[in-house]
Design an enzyme around this catalytic site. Structure first.
Site, mmCIF file in Angstrom:
data_model
loop_
_atom_site.group_PDB
_atom_site.id
_atom_site.type_symbol
_atom_site.label_atom_id
_atom_site.label_comp_id
_atom_site.label_asym_id
_atom_site.label_seq_id
_atom_site.Cartn_x
_atom_site.Cartn_y
_atom_site.Cartn_z
ATOM 1 N N ASP A 232 -7.233 -0.245 5.706
ATOM 2 C CA ASP A 232 -8.234 0.315 5.067
ATOM 3 C C ASP A 232 -9.078 0.907 6.168
ATOM 4 O OD1 ASP A 232 -7.576 -0.068 2.255
ATOM 5 O OD2 ASP A 232 -8.022 -1.793 2.614
ATOM 6 N N GLU B 237 -0.466 -10.713 2.643
ATOM 7 C CA GLU B 237 -0.493 -9.818 3.875
ATOM 8 C C GLU B 237 -0.763 -10.716 4.887
ATOM 9 O OE1 GLU B 237 -2.811 -6.590 2.655
ATOM 10 O OE2 GLU B 237 -1.261 -5.478 1.952
ATOM 11 N N ASP C 253 2.187 -3.252 8.603
ATOM 12 C CA ASP C 253 1.328 -2.969 7.149
ATOM 13 C C ASP C 253 0.259 -2.068 7.624
ATOM 14 O OD1 ASP C 253 -0.036 -5.708 5.376
ATOM 15 O OD2 ASP C 253 0.216 -3.655 5.056
ATOM 16 N N GLY D 138 -7.400 -2.993 0.152
ATOM 17 C CA GLY D 138 -7.796 -1.941 -0.614
ATOM 18 C C GLY D 138 -6.761 -1.963 -1.954
ATOM 19 N N GLY E 94 0.856 -1.348 0.052
ATOM 20 C CA GLY E 94 0.000 -0.158 -0.110
ATOM 21 C C GLY E 94 0.873 1.319 0.001
HETATM 22 O O1 DER Z 1 -4.416 -3.195 0.399
HETATM 23 C C1 DER Z 1 -3.939 -3.237 1.640
HETATM 24 O O2 DER Z 1 -4.328 -4.215 2.367
HETATM 25 C C2 DER Z 1 -3.221 -2.148 2.034
HETATM 26 O O3 DER Z 1 -2.392 -2.399 3.247
HETATM 27 C C3 DER Z 1 -4.288 -1.345 2.674
HETATM 28 O O4 DER Z 1 -4.949 -1.791 3.585
HETATM 29 C C4 DER Z 1 -3.557 0.005 3.020
HETATM 30 O O5 DER Z 1 -3.385 0.934 1.924
HETATM 31 P P1 DER Z 1 -2.801 2.395 2.225
HETATM 32 O O6 DER Z 1 -1.637 2.228 3.401
HETATM 33 O O7 DER Z 1 -2.681 2.764 0.913
HETATM 34 O O8 DER Z 1 -3.873 3.022 2.745
#
Ligand code: DER
Length: 232
Positions: A88, A107, A85, A100, A30
């Site tokens: 969303d 993950e 990590d 997302g 992400g």
């Molecule tokens: O897609 C995913 O699982 C990402 O980790 C998401 O949960 C967070 O993405 P972002 O840091 O761009 O908001």
């Protein structure tokens, strides 16, 4: 501060609090994690840390390689010291919606292999109940040949609708790093997320859900006022 700055604040706080020498680190996917890898690489250089990184996506792998960090995998390191990590959405009991960015399956595998799973997020992800902030639904990774029956089963059993995620920069559906499709389940009301996660996972053709229940140990929120809020 803007959301991007808030992401950076959360990312730096998590890396500074949880990374030390001789660790195997799970690297999420992400946009927020980009700041965490920047900080991780900076600390490795400055403090000459010995860190091995295990990615959760092609994107995470590219991030690791771009920063010259040591790249490994779960074959060589099935037990990780910490995984960091994004998310969303995060509810009051640290249940997460992830996926997302379409990387939920690897993950969740990596998060499950880590002694400590730490989440980094900007204030927009801070929620009382899933669905209050995040309106795109719960991602569900499915085997392509099953996406229609799985979508119908989810809608019939749990309400709402599960919509095939279509690509923007490619004709047709999004194809994950695992060569699967994603359904975004637009649920209508609050659920027992633990039960729903298990029930959806059991539908033939489902690979993984974006519901991370009882996995996150701590969440770092970068706040609008420039502070960092921790939820354990
Ligand atoms: O897609 C995913 O699982 C990402 O980790 C998401 O949960 C967070 O993405 P972002 O840091 O761009 O908001």
């Amino acid at each position: 501060v803007m959301a991007e700055e808030a992401k950076k604040l959360a990312a730096y706080a998590a890396v500074d609090n949880h990374i030390q020498n001789n660790q195997i680190v799970g690297v999420g996917s992400g946009s927020t994690i980009v700041y965490a890898v920047d900080r991780l690489a900076e600390r490795v250089r400055q403090e000459k840390l010995k860190i091995i990184c295990v990615p959760t996506s092609f994107q995470a792998r590219q991030l690791i390689l771009k920063h010259g960090l040591s790249l490994s995998d779960l074959d060589r390191h099935p037990e990780l010291d910490v995984a960091i990590d994004g998310a969303d959405e995060v509810d009051a009991s640290l249940t997460l919606i992830k996926g997302g960015g379409g990387c939920l399956t690897q993950e969740k595998i990596v998060a499950g292999c880590a002694k400590h799973f730490v989440v980094i997020a900007d204030y927009r992800k801070d929620s009382k109940a899933l669905g209050q902030q995040w309106k795109k639904g719960v991602p569900v990774e499915v085997i392509p040949m099953a996406y229609v029956p799985v979508s119908r089963t989810i809608a019939r059993r749990f309400g709402g609708e599960a919509v095939l995620r279509m690509a923007v920069s490619k004709a047709g559906p999004v194809v994950t790093d695992n060569s699967n499709f994603i359904l975004d389940w637009k649920f209508e009301h609050a659920q027992n997320w633990k039960e729903v996660n298990t029930a959806i996972k059991m539908i033939p053709g489902v690979v993984e859900t974006g519901l991370f229940v009882g996995m996150a140990e701590r969440v770092y929120f970068g706040m609008e006022d420039g502070s960092v809020k921790i939820r354990d």
